[in-house]
Design an enzyme around this catalytic site. Structure first.
Site, PDB file in Angstrom:
ATOM      1  N   SER A  81      -6.688  -9.055   6.776  1.00 33.46           N
ATOM      2  CA  SER A  81      -6.191  -9.370   8.121  1.00 33.46           C
ATOM      3  C   SER A  81      -5.503 -10.730   8.205  1.00 33.46           C
ATOM      4  O   SER A  81      -5.633 -11.440   9.199  1.00 33.46           O
ATOM      5  CB  SER A  81      -7.327  -9.280   9.147  1.00 33.46           C
ATOM      6  OG  SER A  81      -7.799  -7.949   9.246  1.00 33.46           O
ATOM      7  N   LYS A 109       0.851  -1.208   0.000  1.00 32.28           N
ATOM      8  CA  LYS A 109       0.000   0.000   0.000  1.00 32.28           C
ATOM      9  C   LYS A 109       0.884   1.256   0.000  1.00 32.28           C
ATOM     10  O   LYS A 109       1.926   1.242  -0.655  1.00 32.28           O
ATOM     11  CB  LYS A 109      -0.987  -0.058   1.170  1.00 32.28           C
ATOM     12  CG  LYS A 109      -1.797  -1.370   1.148  1.00 32.28           C
ATOM     13  CD  LYS A 109      -2.966  -1.392   2.081  1.00 32.28           C
ATOM     14  CE  LYS A 109      -3.668  -2.751   1.970  1.00 32.28           C
ATOM     15  NZ  LYS A 109      -4.868  -2.845   2.790  1.00 32.28           N
ATOM     16  N   GLU A 128     -11.257 -10.241  -1.290  1.00 31.93           N
ATOM     17  CA  GLU A 128     -10.913  -9.390  -0.148  1.00 31.93           C
ATOM     18  C   GLU A 128     -12.177  -8.730   0.403  1.00 31.93           C
ATOM     19  O   GLU A 128     -12.589  -7.674  -0.076  1.00 31.93           O
ATOM     20  CB  GLU A 128      -9.924  -8.299  -0.585  1.00 31.93           C
ATOM     21  CG  GLU A 128      -8.555  -8.826  -0.947  1.00 31.93           C
ATOM     22  CD  GLU A 128      -7.463  -7.811  -0.618  1.00 31.93           C
ATOM     23  OE1 GLU A 128      -6.494  -8.202   0.024  1.00 31.93           O
ATOM     24  OE2 GLU A 128      -7.599  -6.633  -0.977  1.00 31.93           O
TER      25      GLU A 128
HETATM   26  P1  13P Z   1      -4.578  -6.244   5.524  1.00 32.52           P
HETATM   27  O1  13P Z   1      -3.789  -7.527   5.402  1.00 32.52           O
HETATM   28  O2  13P Z   1      -3.813  -5.141   6.152  1.00 32.52           O
HETATM   29  O3  13P Z   1      -5.916  -6.492   6.137  1.00 32.52           O
HETATM   30  O4  13P Z   1      -4.846  -5.750   4.028  1.00 32.52           O
HETATM   31  C1  13P Z   1      -5.353  -6.633   3.101  1.00 32.52           C
HETATM   32  C2  13P Z   1      -5.282  -6.010   1.776  1.00 32.52           C
HETATM   33  O5  13P Z   1      -5.982  -5.071   1.474  1.00 32.52           O
HETATM   34  C3  13P Z   1      -4.298  -6.547   0.828  1.00 32.52           C
HETATM   35  O6  13P Z   1      -4.508  -6.050  -0.448  1.00 32.52           O
END
Ligand code: 13P
Length: 234
Positions: free
Chosen positions: A196, A10, A158
């Site tokens: 998560s 991200k 997701e």
């Molecule tokens: P998290 O693993 O921080 O929940 O994020 C998942 C995600 O959006 C991966 O693209």
């Protein structure tokens, strides 16, 4: 078939030095991993540094977090701020995340944009990781993409409630969705779970829910935790 674990960094980390440290820790940590393909998706600004020299970056592979939908014959054009799939392929990226829920939410990305981005990425030999949270997004996102294209793709389930909340989806519910995606696309491609994921729950999505891999956000920023996930799946 190898399992696929994709790290989505991200909008992190904030310095090149940190990005390099994180990348090198992962690269060193996966040297003896046999059954998992690892893909790291850093922010655009770090891609070329992490891909240099290109020929070394076979493990982990590198992906981008987005790419633009326009695909003029030259690859380029007047689209301020955008990055073309051709540029990404030319710096050595193999994968690209498309349609992440954060982009749908904060940047108003629609299924139509996602669909155009997928087509442009496929034309430029990038493997798109299409992120979805329901079957409508699968169908609309893949509209007009033929089986040959689909075979070069990955789909990641997701559920938004599980992203960055520490409240993962139950493996039972996730498995139902995996089956629904599979029957909607009727093609054997990797389907990943994301939301998560950590080293405690990663194995459940593979063993119980039968996903072919994981899309990891927060936990991919901690090299020890990320490597535990990879080792568990290996
Ligand atoms: P998290 O693993 O921080 O929940 O994020 C998942 C995600 O959006 C991966 O693209």
């Amino acid at each position: 078939m190898k399992y696929l674990i994709v790290a989505n960094w991200k909008m992190n980390p904030q310095t090149m030095a940190e990005a390099e440290r994180l990348f090198i820790s992962v690269k060193n940590g996966i040297k003896n991993i046999k059954n998992v393909e690892v893909v790291i998706c850093p922010p655009f600004v770090y891609l070329s540094a992490l891909l240099n020299p290109k020929s070394y970056i076979l493990n982990p592979k590198i992906g981008a977090q987005d790419s633009f939908w326009e695909n003029p014959p030259t690859g380029g054009g007047a689209f301020t701020g955008e990055v073309s799939p051709k540029m990404l392929r030319n710096v050595g990226c193999r994968y690209v995340i498309i349609g992440h829920s954060e982009r749908r939410r904060y940047l108003n990305e629609t299924d139509e944009m996602v669909n155009k981005k997928l087509k442009a990425a496929l034309k430029n030999d990038l493997k798109p990781v299409l992120c979805i949270e329901n079957i409508s997004q699968v169908k609309k996102g893949l509209k007009g993409i033929l089986k040959e294209g689909l075979k070069n793709m990955v789909i990641a389930y997701e559920p938004v409630f599980a992203i960055g909340t520490g409240k993962p989806c139950s493996p039972e519910k996730a498995e139902k969705m995996r089956k629904a995606i599979k029957s909607a696309i009727n093609t054997d491609i990797p389907i990943l779970y994301g939301g998560s994921v950590n080293s405690q729950n990663a194995g459940d999505y593979i063993e119980k829910a039968k996903f072919q891999g994981l899309l990891v956000g927060g936990a991919s920023l901690n090299p020890q935790e990320f490597l535990r996930i990879v080792q568990n799946i290996d």
